[in-house]
Design a protein around this motif. Structure first.
Motif, mmCIF file in Angstrom:
data_model
loop_
_atom_site.group_PDB
_atom_site.id
_atom_site.type_symbol
_atom_site.label_atom_id
_atom_site.label_comp_id
_atom_site.label_asym_id
_atom_site.label_seq_id
_atom_site.Cartn_x
_atom_site.Cartn_y
_atom_site.Cartn_z
ATOM 1 N N ALA A 293 -45.182 -12.531 -31.761
ATOM 2 C CA ALA A 293 -44.424 -12.955 -30.577
ATOM 3 C C ALA A 293 -43.861 -11.731 -29.871
ATOM 4 O O ALA A 293 -43.113 -10.951 -30.475
ATOM 5 C CB ALA A 293 -43.287 -13.897 -30.982
ATOM 6 N N ASN B 124 -42.615 -23.210 -30.973
ATOM 7 C CA ASN B 124 -43.458 -24.383 -30.704
ATOM 8 C C ASN B 124 -44.778 -24.293 -31.464
ATOM 9 O O ASN B 124 -45.241 -25.280 -32.062
ATOM 10 C CB ASN B 124 -43.731 -24.511 -29.207
ATOM 11 N N LYS B 125 -45.392 -23.115 -31.460
ATOM 12 C CA LYS B 125 -46.670 -22.930 -32.162
ATOM 13 C C LYS B 125 -46.496 -23.119 -33.668
ATOM 14 O O LYS B 125 -47.333 -23.734 -34.342
ATOM 15 C CB LYS B 125 -47.249 -21.549 -31.857
ATOM 16 N N ASP C 167 -42.965 -10.404 -25.505
ATOM 17 C CA ASP C 167 -43.116 -10.685 -24.078
ATOM 18 C C ASP C 167 -43.816 -9.551 -23.330
ATOM 19 O O ASP C 167 -44.189 -9.720 -22.170
ATOM 20 C CB ASP C 167 -41.750 -10.959 -23.428
ATOM 21 N N ALA D 290 -47.938 -15.253 -29.153
ATOM 22 C CA ALA D 290 -46.935 -16.038 -28.444
ATOM 23 C C ALA D 290 -46.220 -15.110 -27.474
ATOM 24 O O ALA D 290 -45.994 -13.935 -27.772
ATOM 25 C CB ALA D 290 -45.933 -16.656 -29.420
ATOM 26 N N HIS D 291 -45.858 -15.632 -26.300
ATOM 27 C CA HIS D 291 -45.283 -14.803 -25.238
ATOM 28 C C HIS D 291 -43.768 -14.681 -25.323
ATOM 29 O O HIS D 291 -43.189 -13.836 -24.641
ATOM 30 C CB HIS D 291 -45.677 -15.358 -23.866
ATOM 31 N N ASP D 292 -43.127 -15.509 -26.127
ATOM 32 C CA ASP D 292 -41.673 -15.428 -26.283
ATOM 33 C C ASP D 292 -41.279 -16.244 -27.500
ATOM 34 O O ASP D 292 -42.125 -16.873 -28.153
ATOM 35 C CB ASP D 292 -40.943 -15.914 -25.025
ATOM 36 N N ARG E 265 -39.512 -19.042 -27.784
ATOM 37 C CA ARG E 265 -39.713 -20.484 -27.633
ATOM 38 C C ARG E 265 -41.166 -20.858 -27.866
ATOM 39 O O ARG E 265 -41.471 -21.817 -28.581
ATOM 40 C CB ARG E 265 -39.267 -20.925 -26.238
ATOM 41 N N ASP E 266 -42.077 -20.084 -27.277
ATOM 42 C CA ASP E 266 -43.510 -20.304 -27.455
ATOM 43 C C ASP E 266 -43.893 -20.164 -28.925
ATOM 44 O O ASP E 266 -44.666 -20.964 -29.473
ATOM 45 C CB ASP E 266 -44.282 -19.304 -26.588
#
Length: 311
Positions: free
Chosen positions: A187, A219-220, A189, A211-213, A215-216
């Protein structure tokens, strides 16, 4: 300006609460920008700059500050704008990124704004890979852009991304279809940081989910856990600290309090360095902290973490 100088080093208590404070500034245009105060060592009026041979075109010169020689980068020029004129009447933001100290020449410095990471959003879709944005937010009804400083610094002085043979010789044998987990979730950004970490992890034999952040990433992870025992697939999580919507400290806290994720090995990997981060690693329950970016150090940490997971 004295108010900013007096308070820059007193803001770390917000870290770990999914909050941050942005120092806002402008370059040569009306557009406002922001930088996390926690990365700012000092703000001062631009001192006399010394030109040196073979400087990168984006480097305005070097300044001698408190016994240290600091390269001063023209942030307007670095992001595709016009060079900043009249530097002696401008300001430099002294900042620490990726184990080095540099100065960013800016047109003007405004104020510090207390923010929640959930108000810091990824760049709009369609901005393209050539832009220098890592996030955006809104302050007083005005768009504030947060620059991908790691991308700028990598263009000026690219880091070595090769892993030494000594470290490669320690990598475990990853068998396709084997029972050991062979996936690492990364993860971050910054597009540059994601690429660097992805390359290092894949070189030592592991698949990567990006993952870009925070939260992402969460979720994953929750989606993976819903599909079955996540420990059968995922070897570990490598996360940046500064990220839109959810920072790495908060991501780690969420992982450790989730019954289906709590035993995941989490490595925080950040350009934010220093003793404070070591304390925060323990506070949120992360398993390790590694300053960006040393391919050998990161790869060795992944290898040791995987061996610990498999033992």
């Amino acid at each position: 300006m004295s108010g900013i100088l007096d308070t820059v080093n007193q803001r770390t208590q917000l870290v770990g609460q999914n909050r941050l404070e942005l120092l806002t500034f402008r370059l040569m245009r009306r557009q406002r920008y922001g930088i996390n105060v926690f990365k700012v060592k000092e703000v001062l009026q631009c001192p006399k700059l010394t030109s040196m041979p073979n400087l990168h075109p984006l480097v305005k010169g070097v300044a001698h500050i408190r016994g240290q020689t600091v390269s001063v980068i023209d942030m307007s020029l670095a992001t595709g704008g016009l060079p900043i004129n009249d530097p002696e009447n401008r300001f430099i933001i002294i900042s620490e990124f990726n184990r080095s100290t540099q100065g960013f020449l800016v047109g003007s410095v405004e104020r510090i704004v207390n923010m929640h990471w959930e108000a810091i959003l990824p760049p709009p879709e369609g901005t393209g890979s050539s832009n220098y944005l890592t996030a955006v937010t809104e302050i007083d009804g005005e768009l504030v852009e947060i620059l991908d400083v790691e991308k700028i610094l990598n263009e000026i002085s690219p880091v070595n991304e090769e892993i030494s043979e000594e470290v490669l010789s320690q990598k475990p044998v990853v068998e396709e279809g084997g029972s050991a987990p062979n996936v690492v979730l990364v993860a971050d950004d910054s597009s540059v940081a994601r690429r660097q970490v992805k390359r290092a992890v894949e070189t030592i034999g592991y698949d990567v989910i990006l993952a870009h952040d925070g939260r992402d990433a969460l979720n994953k992870l929750q989606e993976m856990a819903a599909e079955g025992d996540i420990y059968d697939r995922l070897a570990l999580v490598i996360s940046d600290i500064e990220m839109p919507e959810m920072d790495g400290y908060t991501l780690t806290t969420e992982i450790k309090k989730d019954a289906n994720l709590k035993d995941l090995h989490v490595v925080l990997h950040s350009s934010l360095s220093g003793v404070f981060n070591e304390a925060m690693v323990q506070r949120v329950g992360a398993d390790a902290f590694i300053p960006k970016f040393d391919p050998d150090e990161l790869s060795a940490a992944v290898i040791q973490a995987v061996k610990g997971v498999e033992s």
